[in-house]
Design an enzyme around this catalytic site. Structure first.
Site, PDB file in Angstrom:
ATOM      1  N   ASP A 136      28.079  16.323  -5.556  1.00  0.00           N
ATOM      2  CA  ASP A 136      27.162  15.983  -4.455  1.00  0.00           C
ATOM      3  C   ASP A 136      26.281  17.177  -4.079  1.00  0.00           C
ATOM      4  OD1 ASP A 136      29.160  17.582  -3.321  1.00  0.00           O
ATOM      5  OD2 ASP A 136      29.447  16.317  -1.555  1.00  0.00           O
ATOM      6  N   GLU A 137      26.654  18.387  -4.571  1.00  0.00           N
ATOM      7  CA  GLU A 137      25.925  19.587  -4.152  1.00  0.00           C
ATOM      8  C   GLU A 137      24.496  19.611  -4.683  1.00  0.00           C
ATOM      9  OE1 GLU A 137      28.190  23.239  -4.099  1.00  0.00           O
ATOM     10  OE2 GLU A 137      30.070  22.126  -4.013  1.00  0.00           O
ATOM     11  N   TYR A 161      25.161  27.390  -8.772  1.00  0.00           N
ATOM     12  CA  TYR A 161      26.039  26.314  -9.289  1.00  0.00           C
ATOM     13  C   TYR A 161      25.358  24.957  -9.142  1.00  0.00           C
ATOM     14  CZ  TYR A 161      29.584  22.630  -9.057  1.00  0.00           C
ATOM     15  OH  TYR A 161      30.274  21.453  -9.236  1.00  0.00           O
ATOM     16  N   PRO A 216      40.937  33.692   4.853  1.00  0.00           N
ATOM     17  CA  PRO A 216      39.553  34.151   5.079  1.00  0.00           C
ATOM     18  C   PRO A 216      38.582  32.986   5.268  1.00  0.00           C
ATOM     19  CG  PRO A 216      40.090  34.264   2.750  1.00  0.00           C
ATOM     20  CD  PRO A 216      41.287  33.678   3.414  1.00  0.00           C
TER      21      PRO A 216
HETATM   22  P1  NAD Z   1      37.544  23.651 -13.139  1.00  0.00           P
HETATM   23  O1  NAD Z   1      36.783  24.905 -12.897  1.00  0.00           O
HETATM   24  O2  NAD Z   1      38.911  23.507 -12.582  1.00  0.00           O
HETATM   25  O3  NAD Z   1      37.671  23.374 -14.714  1.00  0.00           O
HETATM   26  C1  NAD Z   1      36.603  23.546 -15.590  1.00  0.00           C
HETATM   27  C2  NAD Z   1      37.146  23.467 -17.017  1.00  0.00           C
HETATM   28  O4  NAD Z   1      36.038  23.587 -17.923  1.00  0.00           O
HETATM   29  C3  NAD Z   1      38.134  24.571 -17.351  1.00  0.00           C
HETATM   30  O5  NAD Z   1      39.255  24.051 -18.018  1.00  0.00           O
HETATM   31  C4  NAD Z   1      37.335  25.500 -18.264  1.00  0.00           C
HETATM   32  O6  NAD Z   1      38.144  26.206 -19.196  1.00  0.00           O
HETATM   33  C5  NAD Z   1      36.401  24.522 -18.944  1.00  0.00           C
HETATM   34  N1  NAD Z   1      35.167  25.167 -19.434  1.00  0.00           N
HETATM   35  C6  NAD Z   1      34.377  26.044 -18.755  1.00  0.00           C
HETATM   36  N2  NAD Z   1      33.363  26.430 -19.549  1.00  0.00           N
HETATM   37  C7  NAD Z   1      33.511  25.793 -20.740  1.00  0.00           C
HETATM   38  C8  NAD Z   1      32.773  25.788 -21.936  1.00  0.00           C
HETATM   39  N3  NAD Z   1      31.678  26.526 -22.088  1.00  0.00           N
HETATM   40  N4  NAD Z   1      33.200  24.993 -22.955  1.00  0.00           N
HETATM   41  C9  NAD Z   1      34.320  24.233 -22.799  1.00  0.00           C
HETATM   42  N5  NAD Z   1      35.069  24.220 -21.683  1.00  0.00           N
HETATM   43  C10 NAD Z   1      34.662  24.986 -20.657  1.00  0.00           C
HETATM   44  O7  NAD Z   1      36.574  22.498 -12.642  1.00  0.00           O
HETATM   45  P2  NAD Z   1      36.884  21.136 -11.870  1.00  0.00           P
HETATM   46  O8  NAD Z   1      36.993  21.417 -10.438  1.00  0.00           O
HETATM   47  O9  NAD Z   1      37.960  20.425 -12.593  1.00  0.00           O
HETATM   48  O10 NAD Z   1      35.501  20.378 -12.102  1.00  0.00           O
HETATM   49  C11 NAD Z   1      35.285  19.547 -13.250  1.00  0.00           C
HETATM   50  C12 NAD Z   1      33.911  18.923 -13.170  1.00  0.00           C
HETATM   51  O11 NAD Z   1      33.797  18.171 -11.959  1.00  0.00           O
HETATM   52  C13 NAD Z   1      32.760  19.932 -13.148  1.00  0.00           C
HETATM   53  O12 NAD Z   1      31.719  19.426 -13.935  1.00  0.00           O
HETATM   54  C14 NAD Z   1      32.366  19.991 -11.688  1.00  0.00           C
HETATM   55  O13 NAD Z   1      31.007  20.340 -11.541  1.00  0.00           O
HETATM   56  C15 NAD Z   1      32.639  18.579 -11.248  1.00  0.00           C
HETATM   57  N6  NAD Z   1      32.962  18.408  -9.819  1.00  0.00           N
HETATM   58  C16 NAD Z   1      33.942  19.137  -9.241  1.00  0.00           C
HETATM   59  C17 NAD Z   1      34.264  18.930  -7.904  1.00  0.00           C
HETATM   60  C18 NAD Z   1      35.383  19.691  -7.229  1.00  0.00           C
HETATM   61  O14 NAD Z   1      35.541  19.575  -6.009  1.00  0.00           O
HETATM   62  N7  NAD Z   1      36.188  20.458  -7.936  1.00  0.00           N
HETATM   63  C19 NAD Z   1      33.556  17.984  -7.163  1.00  0.00           C
HETATM   64  C20 NAD Z   1      32.542  17.247  -7.787  1.00  0.00           C
HETATM   65  C21 NAD Z   1      32.264  17.464  -9.131  1.00  0.00           C
HETATM   66  P1  TYD Z   2      34.924  25.691  -2.030  1.00  0.00           P
HETATM   67  O1  TYD Z   2      36.323  25.195  -2.149  1.00  0.00           O
HETATM   68  O2  TYD Z   2      34.553  26.952  -2.723  1.00  0.00           O
HETATM   69  O3  TYD Z   2      33.973  24.490  -2.462  1.00  0.00           O
HETATM   70  P2  TYD Z   2      32.349  24.324  -2.310  1.00  0.00           P
HETATM   71  O4  TYD Z   2      31.748  25.631  -2.034  1.00  0.00           O
HETATM   72  O5  TYD Z   2      31.965  23.792  -3.661  1.00  0.00           O
HETATM   73  O6  TYD Z   2      32.148  23.318  -1.216  1.00  0.00           O
HETATM   74  O7  TYD Z   2      34.602  25.901  -0.479  1.00  0.00           O
HETATM   75  C1  TYD Z   2      34.734  24.839   0.443  1.00  0.00           C
HETATM   76  C2  TYD Z   2      34.244  25.363   1.776  1.00  0.00           C
HETATM   77  O8  TYD Z   2      35.153  26.369   2.242  1.00  0.00           O
HETATM   78  C3  TYD Z   2      32.875  26.022   1.718  1.00  0.00           C
HETATM   79  O9  TYD Z   2      32.150  25.710   2.906  1.00  0.00           O
HETATM   80  C4  TYD Z   2      33.195  27.513   1.692  1.00  0.00           C
HETATM   81  C5  TYD Z   2      34.478  27.606   2.489  1.00  0.00           C
HETATM   82  N1  TYD Z   2      35.401  28.685   2.089  1.00  0.00           N
HETATM   83  C6  TYD Z   2      35.889  29.584   3.061  1.00  0.00           C
HETATM   84  O10 TYD Z   2      35.572  29.489   4.263  1.00  0.00           O
HETATM   85  N2  TYD Z   2      36.742  30.568   2.666  1.00  0.00           N
HETATM   86  C7  TYD Z   2      37.116  30.725   1.362  1.00  0.00           C
HETATM   87  O11 TYD Z   2      37.883  31.679   1.047  1.00  0.00           O
HETATM   88  C8  TYD Z   2      36.615  29.798   0.393  1.00  0.00           C
HETATM   89  C9  TYD Z   2      37.007  29.922  -1.057  1.00  0.00           C
HETATM   90  C10 TYD Z   2      35.772  28.792   0.797  1.00  0.00           C
END
Ligand code: NAD
Ligand code: TYD
Length: 362
Positions: A136-137, A161, A216
């Site tokens: 959603d970002e 990002y 933090p």
């Molecule tokens: P994560 O950082 O936990 O995992 C990312 C994975 O991708 C890791 O296993 C890493 O080794 C692999 N990776 C990184 N670079 C690579 C490359 N060049 N080639 C192959 N593998 C590679 O991420 P996540 O939180 O599981 O997110 C997964 C997807 O979901 C991402 O596309 C992210 O943008 C999207 N997403 C995440 C969130 C969230 O809250 N975490 C929310 C919405 C969308």
């Molecule tokens: P994060 O989990 O990094 O996800 P995103 O930046 O993709 O939303 O952070 C969630 C929220 O928490 C964001 O507003 C930043 C804040 N945050 C802190 O206040 N302290 C922290 O140490 C971290 C990692 C995030």
């Protein structure tokens, strides 16, 4: 869907999705392409249901030769693309890797799929899908009172990002429009749940509080995120791949939008209740307000009415229960926690990110 390439399947959401897919779909075979960066871990893939239908290939999504080879070798009909650099704070300190993986990597995958499915017509007659996982970002940041984002909102990414994810969405959509790549995209809000790398807010706060370390909170802690349990995200992705329309985008959200400070208070209260004898109770005494993230987005909220209306999806977990289960999961998995925390990169990251954030006074 028979032969699925999951990219980034050793990370947080990808590994949860692999578990979900193996348990839900008895015939699929999964090839998991993961570069095993700091965010990917073999610990996330322990005890998979029916592991014989999963293979892990360590490799990079920007490696066109490898990707092309995997598509042919495993006759891939479905690509579910999670692999990305995902942490906003890291993108602030080192944006280059985000462009490399998220933009070039997505291009490489889309181009390989085009070549294999559309130019070579290798799987003629089969149902094909390139599903791109996004965030959603890409929509930027909402002001108080502005309506939640639907699929027609303009993109306005603020962090490196978010900009790299927006670019990757555009590449996938352009491949659909220009070449007829059968794609779908989901833009999801912040996930939480098991196997999340403890650089993100919720696992970081749980593990710091448990260890009696500082919690933090950036800035004033009044920023708002739209939290969704990862299991609900996996279910939504599966529905979109199997029942969603080709060429469509679906927004996914949790419908729960507390401030960051409220989330941290809630986590502290759960720990106080579960472990009243802890020397760190009340855990909220560990909270420290620290220097804000540069360009910090204020508020996210997702309108998920399209996926609800068309595919009947809505979140099953409420935030209170989901957070409690999540806290319990981290505390019940000390081996996973120590394997992740003992990586040299993890400690280096914690020092780098938090030493440059002095406690806010006044
Ligand atoms: P994560 O950082 O936990 O995992 C990312 C994975 O991708 C890791 O296993 C890493 O080794 C692999 N990776 C990184 N670079 C690579 C490359 N060049 N080639 C192959 N593998 C590679 O991420 P996540 O939180 O599981 O997110 C997964 C997807 O979901 C991402 O596309 C992210 O943008 C999207 N997403 C995440 C969130 C969230 O809250 N975490 C929310 C919405 C969308
Ligand atoms: P994060 O989990 O990094 O996800 P995103 O930046 O993709 O939303 O952070 C969630 C929220 O928490 C964001 O507003 C930043 C804040 N945050 C802190 O206040 N302290 C922290 O140490 C971290 C990692 C995030």
């Amino acid at each position: 869907m028979q032969n699925v390439l999951v990219t980034g399947g050793a990370g947080f959401i990808g590994s949860n999705f692999i578990r979900y897919l193996l348990a839900t779909s008895p015939i699929v075979r999964i090839t998991n392409l993961d570069a095993m960066t700091y965010a990917g871990s073999l610990e996330n893939l322990i005890n998979l249901p029916d592991p014989s239908r999963h293979i892990l290939v360590q490799g990079d999504i920007t490696d066109a030769v490898l990707v092309g080879h995997l598509l042919r070798r495993y006759e891939i009909d479905t690509i579910v693309h999670f692999a990305a650099e995902t942490h906003v704070d890291r993108s602030v300190l080192n944006p280059q890797q985000f462009i490399q993986t998220n933009v070039l990597g997505t291009f490489t995958l889309a181009e390989a799929a085009r070549q294999y499915w559309l130019v070579d017509q290798s799987l003629h007659g089969r149902v094909l899908r390139f599903h791109h996982i996004s965030s959603d970002e890409v929509y930027g940041s909402l002001k108080p009172g502005e309506p939640a984002w639907d699929e027609n909102c303009p993109y306005a990414p603020n962090s490196p990002y978010a900009a790299s994810k927006a670019a990757s969405d555009h590449i996938v959509r352009a491949y659909g429009h220009t070449y007829g790549l059968p794609f779908s995209i989901t833009n999801c809000s912040n996930n939480y749940g098991p196997y999340q790398f403890p650089e993100k807010l919720i696992p970081l706060m749980v593990l710091n509080a448990w260890g009696g370390k500082v919690l933090p909170v950036y800035g004033d802690g009044q920023q708002i995120r739209d939290w969704l349990h990862v299991a609900d995200h996996c279910e939504a992705i599966y529905l979109v791949i199997t029942k969603g329309k080709v060429g469509e985008t679906y927004n996914i959200g949790g419908g729960s939008q507390p401030t960051n400070l409220e989330i941290v208070y809630q986590l502290c209260a759960i720990l106080d209740e579960l472990y009243p004898e802890s020397p760190h109770t009340p855990h909220k005494m560990l909270i420290q307000f620290v220097a804000d993230r540069p360009g910090h987005d204020q508020r996210y909220a997702v309108d998920f009415s399209k996926i609800q209306r068309e595919l009947g999806w809505k979140p099953r977990h409420n935030l209170g229960d989901g957070l409690r289960q999540t806290v319990e999961w981290y505390l019940d998995h000390p081996q996973w926690v120590s394997a992740i925390q003992n990586q040299p990169d993890y400690q280096a990251w914690i020092s780098k990110n938090y030493q440059s954030r002095p406690e806010k006074t006044g």
